[in-house]
Scaffold this motif. Structure first.
Motif, mmCIF file in Angstrom:
data_model
loop_
_atom_site.group_PDB
_atom_site.id
_atom_site.type_symbol
_atom_site.label_atom_id
_atom_site.label_comp_id
_atom_site.label_asym_id
_atom_site.label_seq_id
_atom_site.Cartn_x
_atom_site.Cartn_y
_atom_site.Cartn_z
ATOM 1 N N SER A 201 30.541 34.227 19.869
ATOM 2 C CA SER A 201 30.465 35.067 18.677
ATOM 3 C C SER A 201 31.704 35.946 18.611
ATOM 4 O O SER A 201 32.395 36.147 19.616
ATOM 5 C CB SER A 201 29.204 35.940 18.713
ATOM 6 O OG SER A 201 28.038 35.154 18.780
ATOM 7 N N HIS A 202 31.974 36.476 17.417
ATOM 8 C CA HIS A 202 33.090 37.397 17.234
ATOM 9 C C HIS A 202 32.611 38.628 16.468
ATOM 10 O O HIS A 202 32.042 38.504 15.382
ATOM 11 C CB HIS A 202 34.242 36.733 16.472
ATOM 12 C CG HIS A 202 35.059 35.810 17.318
ATOM 13 N ND1 HIS A 202 34.723 34.491 17.510
ATOM 14 C CD2 HIS A 202 36.193 36.024 18.049
ATOM 15 C CE1 HIS A 202 35.618 33.921 18.294
ATOM 16 N NE2 HIS A 202 36.512 34.826 18.638
ATOM 17 N N ILE A 203 32.829 39.789 17.064
ATOM 18 C CA ILE A 203 32.550 41.048 16.385
ATOM 19 C C ILE A 203 33.788 41.409 15.571
ATOM 20 O O ILE A 203 34.898 41.501 16.119
ATOM 21 C CB ILE A 203 32.227 42.164 17.398
ATOM 22 C CG1 ILE A 203 30.959 41.819 18.183
ATOM 23 C CG2 ILE A 203 32.059 43.501 16.689
ATOM 24 C CD1 ILE A 203 30.672 42.773 19.330
ATOM 25 N N LEU A 204 33.614 41.598 14.277
ATOM 26 C CA LEU A 204 34.732 41.900 13.389
ATOM 27 C C LEU A 204 34.737 43.390 13.051
ATOM 28 O O LEU A 204 33.715 43.942 12.629
ATOM 29 C CB LEU A 204 34.636 41.067 12.110
ATOM 30 C CG LEU A 204 34.508 39.549 12.290
ATOM 31 C CD1 LEU A 204 34.469 38.857 10.934
ATOM 32 C CD2 LEU A 204 35.652 38.999 13.142
ATOM 33 N N LEU A 205 35.879 44.014 13.236
ATOM 34 C CA LEU A 205 36.040 45.435 12.951
ATOM 35 C C LEU A 205 37.094 45.615 11.864
ATOM 36 O O LEU A 205 38.005 44.797 11.729
ATOM 37 C CB LEU A 205 36.469 46.191 14.212
ATOM 38 C CG LEU A 205 35.594 46.017 15.457
ATOM 39 C CD1 LEU A 205 36.228 46.734 16.642
ATOM 40 C CD2 LEU A 205 34.184 46.531 15.207
ATOM 41 N N LYS A 206 36.974 46.698 11.113
ATOM 42 C CA LYS A 206 37.960 46.970 10.072
ATOM 43 C C LYS A 206 38.233 48.467 9.996
ATOM 44 O O LYS A 206 37.420 49.295 10.418
ATOM 45 C CB LYS A 206 37.475 46.466 8.712
ATOM 46 C CG LYS A 206 36.278 47.222 8.153
ATOM 47 C CD LYS A 206 35.927 46.736 6.747
ATOM 48 C CE LYS A 206 34.766 47.552 6.168
ATOM 49 N NZ LYS A 206 34.436 47.109 4.789
ATOM 50 N N SER A 207 39.393 48.796 9.433
ATOM 51 C CA SER A 207 39.776 50.194 9.274
ATOM 52 C C SER A 207 38.981 50.840 8.147
ATOM 53 O O SER A 207 38.532 50.172 7.213
ATOM 54 C CB SER A 207 41.275 50.295 8.972
ATOM 55 O OG SER A 207 41.638 51.620 8.641
ATOM 56 N N LYS A 208 38.827 52.151 8.257
ATOM 57 C CA LYS A 208 38.219 52.899 7.158
ATOM 58 C C LYS A 208 39.180 52.997 5.978
ATOM 59 O O LYS A 208 38.771 53.283 4.855
ATOM 60 C CB LYS A 208 37.843 54.304 7.633
ATOM 61 C CG LYS A 208 36.783 54.331 8.730
ATOM 62 C CD LYS A 208 36.505 55.761 9.172
ATOM 63 C CE LYS A 208 35.461 55.807 10.277
ATOM 64 N NZ LYS A 208 35.197 57.197 10.732
ATOM 65 N N VAL A 209 40.463 52.756 6.258
ATOM 66 C CA VAL A 209 41.499 52.826 5.224
ATOM 67 C C VAL A 209 41.603 51.465 4.539
ATOM 68 O O VAL A 209 41.680 50.435 5.215
ATOM 69 C CB VAL A 209 42.859 53.204 5.838
ATOM 70 C CG1 VAL A 209 43.942 53.258 4.771
ATOM 71 C CG2 VAL A 209 42.756 54.524 6.586
ATOM 72 N N PRO A 210 41.612 51.414 3.210
ATOM 73 C CA PRO A 210 41.752 50.127 2.515
ATOM 74 C C PRO A 210 43.027 49.393 2.932
ATOM 75 O O PRO A 210 44.086 50.007 3.083
ATOM 76 C CB PRO A 210 41.807 50.536 1.034
ATOM 77 C CG PRO A 210 41.111 51.861 0.981
ATOM 78 C CD PRO A 210 41.436 52.540 2.277
ATOM 79 N N ASN A 211 42.904 48.084 3.144
ATOM 80 C CA ASN A 211 44.036 47.238 3.544
ATOM 81 C C ASN A 211 44.654 47.680 4.867
ATOM 82 O O ASN A 211 45.844 47.471 5.112
ATOM 83 C CB ASN A 211 45.113 47.226 2.450
ATOM 84 C CG ASN A 211 44.582 46.745 1.114
ATOM 85 O OD1 ASN A 211 43.849 45.759 1.055
ATOM 86 N ND2 ASN A 211 44.923 47.455 0.047
ATOM 87 N N GLY A 212 43.831 48.292 5.720
ATOM 88 C CA GLY A 212 44.318 48.753 7.019
ATOM 89 C C GLY A 212 44.133 47.699 8.099
ATOM 90 O O GLY A 212 43.911 46.516 7.825
#
Length: 269
Positions: A201-212
């Motif tokens: 499995s892969h845990i996907l994380l993203k920035s709180k900033v758009p397009n970060g």
């Protein structure tokens, strides 16, 4: 007289015991404080750090991605103070760079950069060194070649000093490196989704900033924490996950939670 001699020997023994073992770098870190370092002594100091990396406290960042480019940071510390930051950047098909920032007594003394740059289908290998005193550059040298093997035989050439090179501030760069390791500011990522396949499995994380920045953590050993994420990913979307990872083969790999933790509910914040 014999009694006095015995007392002196015992005193010396007690003092020696109280001093305790030293880190291999302790003398180098503290030696010649106040004495200006030369290019040669700075390189010797940097080489000694590289040779004893496994004796330092090590912290690593996630493998961050922005567009086609990836970056990660390793931080090595002694008694809570950084001695080395290693930054790895890869812009697929364009460049691959490693920057090493060496510190002594909280001051940046050397920036050592190696790069492979592709221009019009041709690879160019580059090395650059910037020597600093009191965080101010005083010498910069450079070499380049069409192959890595040939690069090592090239001599460094001193670059002409410019106003911009002598007034370059590295405080923002160092803050960014610390932020990458600590997951702060533009590197503050939250849970976005989890993708599962039969293999992993892969845990996907993203920035709180758009397009970060984004990041992916490979889950090779599932546990109750991961099961909670898989069961109801929407419940954790946008949350800061309290998880651990290690970097293997340039990929962040999930470190399973202790067996006494039964779900992600208590760890999602």
């Amino acid at each position: 007289m014999k009694l006095l001699s015995l007392f002196c020997l015992l005193s010396l023994a007690i003092i020696s015991c109280n001093q305790g073992p030293k880190h291999p770098q302790a003398d180098l870190v503290n030696a010649r404080i106040g004495t200006p370092m030369t290019e040669a002594t700075i390189l010797f100091y940097a080489d000694s750090i590289d040779a004893t990396l496994n004796t330092y406290e090590k912290n690593v960042s996630l493998v961050y991605q922005l567009g086609e480019a990836t970056m990660r940071v390793e931080k090595y510390s002694l008694n809570g103070k950084p001695v080395l930051f290693s930054e790895f950047k890869n812009d697929e098909g364009i460049s691959n760079r490693i920057k090493k920032y060496y510190f002594k007594n909280d001051s940046l003394i050397l920036l050592n950069e190696g790069a492979k740059v592709t221009k019009e289908g041709t690879d160019i290998f580059e090395d650059r060194r910037i020597y600093l005193r009191n965080n101010i550059p005083f010498t910069e040298e450079y070499r380049s070649s069409a192959s890595l093997s040939a690069l090592k035989s090239e001599h460094f050439q001193h670059k002409k000093k410019t106003i911009s090179s002598q007034t370059k501030e590295y405080s923002n760069d160092i803050k960014s490196l610390n932020d990458a390791v600590n997951g702060a500011d533009k590197f503050d990522l939250v849970f976005d989704n989890i993708i599962s396949t039969p293999e992993e499995s892969h845990i996907l994380l993203k920035s709180k900033v758009p397009n970060g920045y984004t990041a992916s953590i490979s889950v090779q050993t599932p546990d109750a924490y991961v099961d909670s994420l898989l069961k109801d990913p929407l419940a954790f979307k946008g949350e800061k996950l309290n998880i651990k990872w290690e970097v293997k083969d340039k990929e962040a790999v999930y470190v399973p939670v202790a067996a006494n933790v039964t779900s992600a509910n208590g760890l999602k914040r």
